[in-house]
Motif scaffolding. Structure first.
Motif, PDB file in Angstrom:
ATOM      1  N   UNK A   1       7.062  -0.240   0.715  1.00 28.36           N
ATOM      2  CA  UNK A   1       5.788  -0.580   0.082  1.00 28.36           C
ATOM      3  C   UNK A   1       5.680  -0.002  -1.325  1.00 28.36           C
ATOM      4  N   UNK A   2       6.133   1.254  -1.490  1.00 27.89           N
ATOM      5  CA  UNK A   2       6.041   1.896  -2.809  1.00 27.89           C
ATOM      6  C   UNK A   2       6.934   1.220  -3.845  1.00 27.89           C
TER       7      UNK A   2
ATOM      8  N   UNK B   1       0.040   1.484  -1.074  1.00 34.40           N
ATOM      9  CA  UNK B   1       1.099   1.571  -0.072  1.00 34.40           C
ATOM     10  C   UNK B   1       0.634   2.379   1.131  1.00 34.40           C
ATOM     11  N   UNK B   2      -0.016   3.517   0.867  1.00 32.91           N
ATOM     12  CA  UNK B   2      -0.494   4.373   1.956  1.00 32.91           C
ATOM     13  C   UNK B   2      -1.512   3.642   2.824  1.00 32.91           C
ATOM     14  N   UNK B   3      -2.382   2.881   2.175  1.00 32.71           N
ATOM     15  CA  UNK B   3      -3.407   2.139   2.909  1.00 32.71           C
ATOM     16  C   UNK B   3      -2.771   1.127   3.865  1.00 32.71           C
ATOM     17  N   UNK B   4      -1.835   0.335   3.373  1.00 34.04           N
ATOM     18  CA  UNK B   4      -1.241  -0.719   4.202  1.00 34.04           C
ATOM     19  C   UNK B   4      -0.242  -0.157   5.218  1.00 34.04           C
TER      20      UNK B   4
ATOM     21  N   UNK C   1       6.789  -7.759   6.945  1.00 35.98           N
ATOM     22  CA  UNK C   1       6.677  -8.675   5.804  1.00 35.98           C
ATOM     23  C   UNK C   1       5.228  -9.049   5.524  1.00 35.98           C
ATOM     24  N   UNK C   2       4.440  -9.173   6.587  1.00 30.64           N
ATOM     25  CA  UNK C   2       3.022  -9.507   6.395  1.00 30.64           C
ATOM     26  C   UNK C   2       2.314  -8.358   5.687  1.00 30.64           C
ATOM     27  N   UNK C   3       2.637  -7.122   6.112  1.00 27.96           N
ATOM     28  CA  UNK C   3       2.041  -5.953   5.466  1.00 27.96           C
ATOM     29  C   UNK C   3       2.436  -5.893   3.992  1.00 27.96           C
ATOM     30  N   UNK C   4       3.694  -6.196   3.717  1.00 25.81           N
ATOM     31  CA  UNK C   4       4.198  -6.177   2.329  1.00 25.81           C
ATOM     32  C   UNK C   4       3.485  -7.226   1.484  1.00 25.81           C
ATOM     33  N   UNK C   5       3.337  -8.429   2.026  1.00 23.31           N
ATOM     34  CA  UNK C   5       2.707  -9.514   1.257  1.00 23.31           C
ATOM     35  C   UNK C   5       1.210  -9.230   1.046  1.00 23.31           C
TER      36      UNK C   5
ATOM     37  N   UNK D   1      -0.156  -6.249   0.833  1.00 24.29           N
ATOM     38  CA  UNK D   1      -0.242  -5.187  -0.173  1.00 24.29           C
ATOM     39  C   UNK D   1      -0.027  -5.758  -1.569  1.00 24.29           C
ATOM     40  N   UNK D   2       0.968  -6.631  -1.710  1.00 27.88           N
ATOM     41  CA  UNK D   2       1.262  -7.247  -3.012  1.00 27.88           C
ATOM     42  C   UNK D   2       0.103  -8.125  -3.469  1.00 27.88           C
ATOM     43  N   UNK D   3      -0.513  -8.823  -2.494  1.00 30.90           N
ATOM     44  CA  UNK D   3      -1.634  -9.700  -2.827  1.00 30.90           C
ATOM     45  C   UNK D   3      -2.827  -8.877  -3.300  1.00 30.90           C
ATOM     46  N   UNK D   4      -3.051  -7.736  -2.663  1.00 30.63           N
ATOM     47  CA  UNK D   4      -4.166  -6.870  -3.066  1.00 30.63           C
ATOM     48  C   UNK D   4      -3.978  -6.369  -4.493  1.00 30.63           C
ATOM     49  N   UNK D   5      -2.755  -5.946  -4.806  1.00 31.19           N
ATOM     50  CA  UNK D   5      -2.475  -5.458  -6.156  1.00 31.19           C
ATOM     51  C   UNK D   5      -2.600  -6.590  -7.177  1.00 31.19           C
ATOM     52  N   UNK D   6      -2.128  -7.755  -6.798  1.00 34.38           N
ATOM     53  CA  UNK D   6      -2.230  -8.915  -7.693  1.00 34.38           C
ATOM     54  C   UNK D   6      -3.702  -9.236  -7.956  1.00 34.38           C
ATOM     55  N   UNK D   7      -4.511  -9.137  -6.892  1.00 33.71           N
ATOM     56  CA  UNK D   7      -5.938  -9.408  -7.034  1.00 33.71           C
ATOM     57  C   UNK D   7      -6.577  -8.374  -7.963  1.00 33.71           C
TER      58      UNK D   7
END
Length: 522
Positions: free
Chosen positions: A370-371, A379-382, A394-398, A400-406
């Protein structure tokens, strides 16, 4: 009434009874052959044992054969004395019986066999004598001598050979056994299947006493439940595992990263596994799978980096390993983050997915994955919220990435105080587009029910800027014309890349829409 006509009698039992009749007839015919030649049940001596264990047995058989036409005498002989001789007497007595004999069954790793139970005789003796013409079953008649005296017997075609206390399988037996498991190709001291097993996953049976090796690829071994049982079905020896050294081979072809995978998967097969295999409790597939599980657990104790997928080795080249797994950039970054902290070899099957690899190491190295794609706090949250039952790595990774993108998108949009109805509509549409794409923007536009002509013109402008013309019928000619004029300004707002561009495009759109409001940032 005929048996087959009786009500309620299963048809299968009738067929089974007919099959038994054939077997019974065969047993009686063989009994008659044995009456004239008791030597048919005795093995040939291939070694000088000094004192032959069959000397007394042969004398007893000769005596019994003199009374072959006396059922009463045979019945007495079947109850006492040498066990093999007892079985002989009980078997030739079948030729005198008027009633159909009752057939018993016995099951062994090599299959199930029927025999006639007679006298006070061990079933193995009866099975071996009554099936003297079967290479597989006749060795049962000498099984007790194997354990008591350490003798070795080999049975094949019409030959039945005793090599005494020495393990010396006849060349013909070795050749036939190899061919029987599909290893008909011979080169030097190696029998192999036709698929060049040394180049792929295979099993090796090193027949120590014969000085031969038998190599079978996984494709061919899958055709047999248990290759060792097939190789040794005509053998009666003290310990079949003393005859063979069995190994599971997984050759790796180097793709990159040096030779760090050399002999990586070569490990001796666990003795307990081999014991179960030799007893027929497990077959080829289970032996291979359990062995490879042990191998993978053992290599995780090694202090070196190495990566392998299927039959490919990538040495310590994590990039090449990951590139062969996926072309998705997000997955690549997450995998490289995860693998960066693993100090032991990582070996996966050819069919293993990215998610399967992530799942295996997620509890220990999920944070590293995640990091590699998001800031530590996200990363810690997800990682903390990960639930194995409802979410894949993979769902957790996507997510997390979506949250950062948002968060990144939202950070590029300024916030305003006290917007007019025109400004509020344009701002909501633009924000929805930037955070949720065209679908988000359309959802806001479709929900707008105002009858105000200026508002409706702005709505039409955004529809056009999104390439949607199928909704134009909802608007008046004036609204459509005004909306067409505003289309370019709406598009500039949607395409703005930072706060300053957004503010400038927002201001231009409202000005062109006839709004005189002053935009004030929050």
């Amino acid at each position: 009434m005929p048996l087959s006509k009786r009500k309620g009698l299963p048809r299968l039992r009738v067929k089974a009874r007919i099959a038994s009749k054939v077997r019974e007839k065969d047993l009686i015919e063989k009994a008659k052959l044995l009456m004239d030649d008791y030597e048919l049940i005795l093995p040939d001596c291939a070694e000088d044992c000094g004192s032959c264990p069959f000397k007394k047995t042969r004398a007893r058989l000769e005596k019994i054969s003199k009374y072959k036409d006396n059922p009463d005498k045979l019945a007495k002989f079947a109850k006492r004395g040498d066990k093999l001789a007892r079985a002989y007497a009980a078997t030739i007595a079948l030729a005198h019986e008027q009633k159909t004999p009752y057939l018993a069954t016995a099951t062994y790793p090599g299959g199930t066999i029927t025999y006639v139970l007679r006298g006070k005789t061990p079933k193995e003796k009866l099975i071996g004598v009554q099936n003297f013409d079967s290479p597989k079953w006749r060795v049962l008649s000498v099984a007790d001598l194997v354990q008591k005296k350490g003798l070795h017997f080999y049975s094949y075609e019409d030959s039945f050979v005793c090599t005494g206390r020495y393990s010396r399988p006849p060349e013909e037996y070795v050749k036939m056994a190899a061919e029987g498991v599909g290893a008909g190709r011979s080169e030097g001291n190696v029998f192999s299947c036709p698929h060049n097993p040394s180049e792929t996953d295979h099993m090796v049976f090193d027949w120590v006493s014969a000085g031969k090796k038998i190599a079978i690829c996984d494709q061919c071994s899958a055709k047999l439940k248990n290759t060792l049982s097939k190789l040794s079905e005509g053998m009666a020896v003290p310990n079949v595992l003393s005859e063979f050294e069995i190994s599971v081979k997984r050759p790796l072809k180097t793709s990159s990263g040096g030779d760090k995978c050399k002999d990586l998967l070569d490990r001796p097969v666990d003795k307990e596994l081999l014991t179960k295999y030799s007893r027929g409790e497990i077959g080829n597939r289970e032996l291979i799978d359990k062995h490879m599980q042990v191998v993978r657990e053992s290599i995780e104790e090694l202090d070196k980096k190495a990566f392998a997928k299927g039959d490919r080795c990538y040495g310590d080249d994590a990039e090449a390993f990951v590139n062969d797994l996926t072309e998705d950039e997000l997955e690549r970054k997450a995998l490289l983050g995860l693998l960066s902290r693993i100090g032991h070899p990582v070996v996966i099957d050819q069919s293993d997915s990215v998610n399967k690899l992530l799942s295996k190491y997620w509890p220990a190295h999920g944070m590293d994955a995640l990091k590699a794609i998001v800031p530590e706090e996200v990363a810690e949250k997800h990682f903390k919220d990960y639930d194995e039952e409802s979410k894949s790595p993979l769902k957790a990774i996507r997510q997390a990435a979506k949250e950062v993108e948002h968060q990144t998108v939202v950070s590029r949009i300024p916030r305003y105080k006290k917007l007019s109805q025109y400004g509020d509509l344009a701002d909501r549409v633009a924000r929805a587009y930037k955070t949720s794409g065209s679908a988000g923007a359309v959802s806001v536009l479709d929900a707008e029910k105002s009858s105000d002509h200026r508002t409706r013109s702005i709505v039409h402008a955004f529809y056009l800027s999104l390439g949607i013309t199928t909704k134009s019928w909802k608007f008046t000619d004036e609204e459509k014309e005004y909306g067409k004029h505003l289309q370019t300004f709406a598009r500039k707002l949607l395409d703005s890349a930072d706060q300053d561009q957004y503010h400038s495009a927002f201001s231009d759109l409202l000005t062109q829409a006839g709004s005189t409001e002053e935009l004030r940032r929050a």
